[in-house]
Design an enzyme around this catalytic site. Structure first.
Site, short mmCIF file in Angstrom:
data_model
loop_
_atom_site.label_atom_id
_atom_site.label_comp_id
_atom_site.label_asym_id
_atom_site.label_seq_id
_atom_site.Cartn_x
_atom_site.Cartn_y
_atom_site.Cartn_z
N GLY A 51 -59.90 -11.08 -73.19
CA GLY A 51 -58.67 -11.72 -72.71
C GLY A 51 -57.95 -10.86 -71.71
N SER A 52 -57.00 -11.48 -71.05
CA SER A 52 -56.15 -10.68 -70.15
C SER A 52 -54.76 -11.31 -70.15
CB SER A 52 -56.74 -10.63 -68.75
OG SER A 52 -56.75 -11.91 -68.21
N GLY A 53 -53.77 -10.46 -69.95
CA GLY A 53 -52.39 -10.93 -69.94
C GLY A 53 -51.62 -10.20 -68.86
N ALA A 54 -50.29 -10.33 -68.92
CA ALA A 54 -49.44 -9.73 -67.89
C ALA A 54 -49.63 -8.22 -67.83
CB ALA A 54 -47.98 -10.06 -68.19
N ASP A 169 -39.79 -15.54 -76.45
CA ASP A 169 -40.87 -15.88 -75.51
C ASP A 169 -42.19 -16.13 -76.24
OD1 ASP A 169 -41.71 -16.42 -72.94
OD2 ASP A 169 -42.36 -14.35 -72.56
#
Ligand code: AMP
Length: 357
Positions: A51-54, A169
């Protein structure tokens, strides 16, 4: 000291330094993951991107020391600016301190760099889960699984609140699950002072799950997070994002088109410029929750399932309330008939003090 012994001593120090350096280098190895290079301790093997995020890329790996699979997140350039640095620091401190089965736990932290001057990359090692909720939303879940996932989300949120952390959030990409239906929240949301609009990253921030009080820049209380849970439940039922706004303005339109223009006493709580904007939107009557979430969306093939569907709809109608003062609280949601079948005081009321070690 003779010149000879002095030279020998110096050589010994340099050798020692070099040996240590070599030893340190031998502890790490590098491999390319997408556009990034992971330099990790040798105990972590079989890295695969998941996965990847901010903040960066996440890999699964096998930890030879613990003899279990783990997730390793490389924070991408955490010190590139103050916003990133503060976020990385906050995440690290909170992950280390918060201890609850529905919040992701931190197993290790390391950097491959050898000195403070070179210090650049931070790797967080966490418990490995199987999928995030975005993937689960595609599935047809029965009421048992649906309500159990919600129950655990609420337990995690309650624990964060008790520790003084209001998330604001929550979104499906930041909630992870295992195939046995256990669930953990991955992050700690918006910092009180977050310069959220200014995050200097090309990464697109998802705002679909943010409550009206966040969209409209109002004060907020703990049940701001209930709105997000309502949006997530709605999406699990509909298999579509509930309020897919292109930006905050469009998102507000999506909210009022479905739920109706809020009452005058809500408008009075807005600051003047926001109120003027909100008052000048077209007026919408909104739809009943029976229309928004009709029976066909739920498994309702038996009397038991019909009852559960009506309970789920009732819970949605209490969570998706624009005015936070009229929205259900986390405690009330945990007591709701759709959820309270899972109620276990040990999970709900788990010790909420922060233990930092
Ligand atoms: P993040 O950078 O924390 O937003 O994570 C990005 C994505 O990586 C998440 O949406 C998950 O799909 C995945 N992920 C992050 N941490 C874990 C974990 N501990 N176990 C399984 N998947 C994870």
């Amino acid at each position: 000291m003779t010149e000879r012994t002095f030279l020998d001593a110096q050589k010994a120090v340099i050798e020692d330094f070099a040996m240590n350096k070599n030893k340190r280098e031998r502890e790490f190895y590098s491999l390319d993951v997408g556009d990034s290079t992971f330099t990790v301790l040798k105990r972590y093997q079989n890295l695969r991107p998941i996965g990847s995020g901010a903040q960066g890329i996440v890999c699964s790996a096998y930890d030879q020391n613990l003899e279990r699979n783990v997730a390793i997140k490389k924070l991408s350039r955490p010190f590139q600016n103050q916003t990133h640095a503060k976020r990385a620091y906050r995440e690290l401190v909170l992950m280390k301190c918060v201890n609850h089965k529905n919040i992701i736990g931190l197993l290790n932290v390391f950097t491959p760099q050898k000195s403070l001057e070179e210090f650049q990359d931070v790797y967080l090692v966490m418990e490995l889960m199987d999928a995030n909720l975005c993937q689960v939303i595609q599935m047809e879940l029965d009421h048992e699984r649906l309500s159990y996932l919600l129950y655990q989300t609420l337990c995690g949120i309650k624990h964060l609140h008790a520790a003084g952390i209001i998330h604001r959030d929550l979104k499906p990409s930041n909630i992870v699950v295992k195939s046995d239906c256990t669930l953990k929240i991955l992050d700690f949301g918006l910092a009180r002072t977050a310069a959220t609009g200014l995050l200097m990253t090309p990464y697109v921030v998802t705002r679909y799950y943010r409550a009206p009080e966040v969209i409209l820049g109002m004060g907020y209380q703990a049940n701001v997070d209930i709105w997000s849970v309502g949006c997530i439940l709605a999406e699990m039922v509909r298999h579509k994002i509930l309020f897919p706004g292109r930006d905050y303005i469009d998102q507000w339109n999506k909210v009022i088109e479905q739920l109706g223009t809020p009452s005058q006493d809500f408008l009075m709580k807005l600051n003047q410029s926001v109120r003027t904007y909100v008052e000048n939107r077209p007026r919408y009557a909104g739809y009943s929750f029976e229309k928004l979430f009709p029976d066909v969306l739920f498994p309702a093939d038996s009397d038991h399932n019909k009852l559960k569907a009506s309970q789920a709809r009732d819970l949605l109608s209490k969570m998706l309330v624009i005015d936070a003062s009229k929205r259900i609280s986390v405690d009330e949601a945990l007591q709701h008939p759709y959820i309270n079948v899972w109620y276990d005081p040990a999970e709900v009321e788990a010790l909420a003090t922060l233990f930092c070690h």
